[in-house]
Design a protein around this motif. Structure first.
Motif, PDB file in Angstrom:
ATOM      1  N   GLN A  43      18.579   4.166  15.740  1.00 34.56           N
ATOM      2  CA  GLN A  43      17.175   3.731  15.723  1.00 34.56           C
ATOM      3  C   GLN A  43      16.902   2.689  16.798  1.00 34.56           C
ATOM      4  O   GLN A  43      15.868   2.711  17.455  1.00 34.56           O
ATOM      5  CB  GLN A  43      16.816   3.153  14.351  1.00 34.56           C
ATOM      6  CG  GLN A  43      16.806   4.166  13.244  1.00 34.56           C
ATOM      7  CD  GLN A  43      15.743   5.226  13.456  1.00 34.56           C
ATOM      8  OE1 GLN A  43      14.612   4.906  13.736  1.00 34.56           O
ATOM      9  NE2 GLN A  43      16.113   6.482  13.327  1.00 34.56           N
ATOM     10  N   ARG A  44      17.856   1.771  17.006  1.00 30.33           N
ATOM     11  CA  ARG A  44      17.693   0.713  18.003  1.00 30.33           C
ATOM     12  C   ARG A  44      17.607   1.306  19.406  1.00 30.33           C
ATOM     13  O   ARG A  44      16.745   0.924  20.195  1.00 30.33           O
ATOM     14  CB  ARG A  44      18.874  -0.256  17.914  1.00 30.33           C
ATOM     15  CG  ARG A  44      18.745  -1.462  18.796  1.00 30.33           C
ATOM     16  CD  ARG A  44      19.969  -2.342  18.711  1.00 30.33           C
ATOM     17  NE  ARG A  44      21.108  -1.743  19.391  1.00 30.33           N
ATOM     18  CZ  ARG A  44      21.305  -1.788  20.709  1.00 30.33           C
ATOM     19  NH1 ARG A  44      20.437  -2.388  21.483  1.00 30.33           N
ATOM     20  NH2 ARG A  44      22.367  -1.236  21.251  1.00 30.33           N
ATOM     21  N   ILE A  45      18.474   2.270  19.713  1.00 28.46           N
ATOM     22  CA  ILE A  45      18.474   2.892  21.043  1.00 28.46           C
ATOM     23  C   ILE A  45      17.177   3.662  21.269  1.00 28.46           C
ATOM     24  O   ILE A  45      16.553   3.564  22.327  1.00 28.46           O
ATOM     25  CB  ILE A  45      19.698   3.813  21.211  1.00 28.46           C
ATOM     26  CG1 ILE A  45      20.979   2.973  21.237  1.00 28.46           C
ATOM     27  CG2 ILE A  45      19.589   4.649  22.481  1.00 28.46           C
ATOM     28  CD1 ILE A  45      22.249   3.781  21.151  1.00 28.46           C
ATOM     29  N   MET A  46      16.734   4.410  20.281  1.00 31.87           N
ATOM     30  CA  MET A  46      15.514   5.199  20.408  1.00 31.87           C
ATOM     31  C   MET A  46      14.277   4.300  20.546  1.00 31.87           C
ATOM     32  O   MET A  46      13.369   4.604  21.301  1.00 31.87           O
ATOM     33  CB  MET A  46      15.333   6.130  19.208  1.00 31.87           C
ATOM     34  CG  MET A  46      16.390   7.197  19.124  1.00 31.87           C
ATOM     35  SD  MET A  46      16.442   8.185  20.616  1.00 31.87           S
ATOM     36  CE  MET A  46      17.305   9.590  20.066  1.00 31.87           C
ATOM     37  N   LYS A  47      14.267   3.173  19.811  1.00 32.24           N
ATOM     38  CA  LYS A  47      13.131   2.261  19.867  1.00 32.24           C
ATOM     39  C   LYS A  47      12.986   1.623  21.244  1.00 32.24           C
ATOM     40  O   LYS A  47      11.893   1.330  21.698  1.00 32.24           O
ATOM     41  CB  LYS A  47      13.321   1.163  18.812  1.00 32.24           C
ATOM     42  CG  LYS A  47      12.028   0.670  18.217  1.00 32.24           C
ATOM     43  CD  LYS A  47      12.308  -0.336  17.137  1.00 32.24           C
ATOM     44  CE  LYS A  47      12.323   0.369  15.805  1.00 32.24           C
ATOM     45  NZ  LYS A  47      12.463  -0.535  14.676  1.00 32.24           N
ATOM     46  N   MET A  48      14.126   1.420  21.923  1.00 32.51           N
ATOM     47  CA  MET A  48      14.101   0.844  23.259  1.00 32.51           C
ATOM     48  C   MET A  48      13.738   1.885  24.317  1.00 32.51           C
ATOM     49  O   MET A  48      13.654   1.568  25.500  1.00 32.51           O
ATOM     50  CB  MET A  48      15.477   0.247  23.596  1.00 32.51           C
ATOM     51  CG  MET A  48      15.811  -0.980  22.779  1.00 32.51           C
ATOM     52  SD  MET A  48      17.526  -1.484  22.924  1.00 32.51           S
ATOM     53  CE  MET A  48      17.697  -1.781  24.661  1.00 32.51           C
ATOM     54  N   GLY A  49      13.531   3.130  23.909  1.00 36.07           N
ATOM     55  CA  GLY A  49      13.173   4.186  24.842  1.00 36.07           C
ATOM     56  C   GLY A  49      14.368   4.820  25.519  1.00 36.07           C
ATOM     57  O   GLY A  49      14.242   5.444  26.561  1.00 36.07           O
ATOM     58  N   GLY A  50      15.536   4.674  24.915  1.00 34.79           N
ATOM     59  CA  GLY A  50      16.759   5.203  25.510  1.00 34.79           C
ATOM     60  C   GLY A  50      17.093   6.593  25.023  1.00 34.79           C
ATOM     61  O   GLY A  50      16.422   7.148  24.152  1.00 34.79           O
ATOM     62  N   LYS A  51      18.139   7.150  25.608  1.00 36.02           N
ATOM     63  CA  LYS A  51      18.642   8.465  25.217  1.00 36.02           C
ATOM     64  C   LYS A  51      20.114   8.366  24.893  1.00 36.02           C
ATOM     65  O   LYS A  51      20.868   7.709  25.613  1.00 36.02           O
ATOM     66  CB  LYS A  51      18.485   9.463  26.370  1.00 36.02           C
ATOM     67  CG  LYS A  51      17.122  10.029  26.504  1.00 36.02           C
ATOM     68  CD  LYS A  51      17.120  11.148  27.505  1.00 36.02           C
ATOM     69  CE  LYS A  51      15.717  11.700  27.657  1.00 36.02           C
ATOM     70  NZ  LYS A  51      15.631  12.735  28.652  1.00 36.02           N
TER      71      LYS A  51
END
Length: 67
Positions: free
Chosen positions: A41-49
């Motif tokens: 969730q943290r990675i996705m929230k930062m706009g990462g893949k």
């Protein structure tokens, strides 16, 4: 304890003079099985893949349900 090795790409903003540049930061880290959802969730929230997820420790094919 089961650990996942996660490789991800996250955009990070750095200020160069007056112009903003967008750079991608690649990182690999070990994440415990219990914290996997929070990290995802943290990675996705930062706009990462998330590029790759591997089982780092533990047995492959072990029951992934509740103990």
């Amino acid at each position: 304890m089961r650990m996942f090795k996660v490789t991800a790409c996250v955009p990070s903003q750095t200020r160069i003079r007056t112009q903003r540049e967008l750079q991608n930061t690649y990182f690999t880290k070990l994440v415990p099985y219990d914290n996997w959802f929070r990290e995802q969730q943290r990675i996705m929230k930062m706009g990462g893949k998330i590029l790759k997820v591997e089982l780092a420790t533990g047995r492959q094919g072990m029951n992934t349900g509740l103990l």
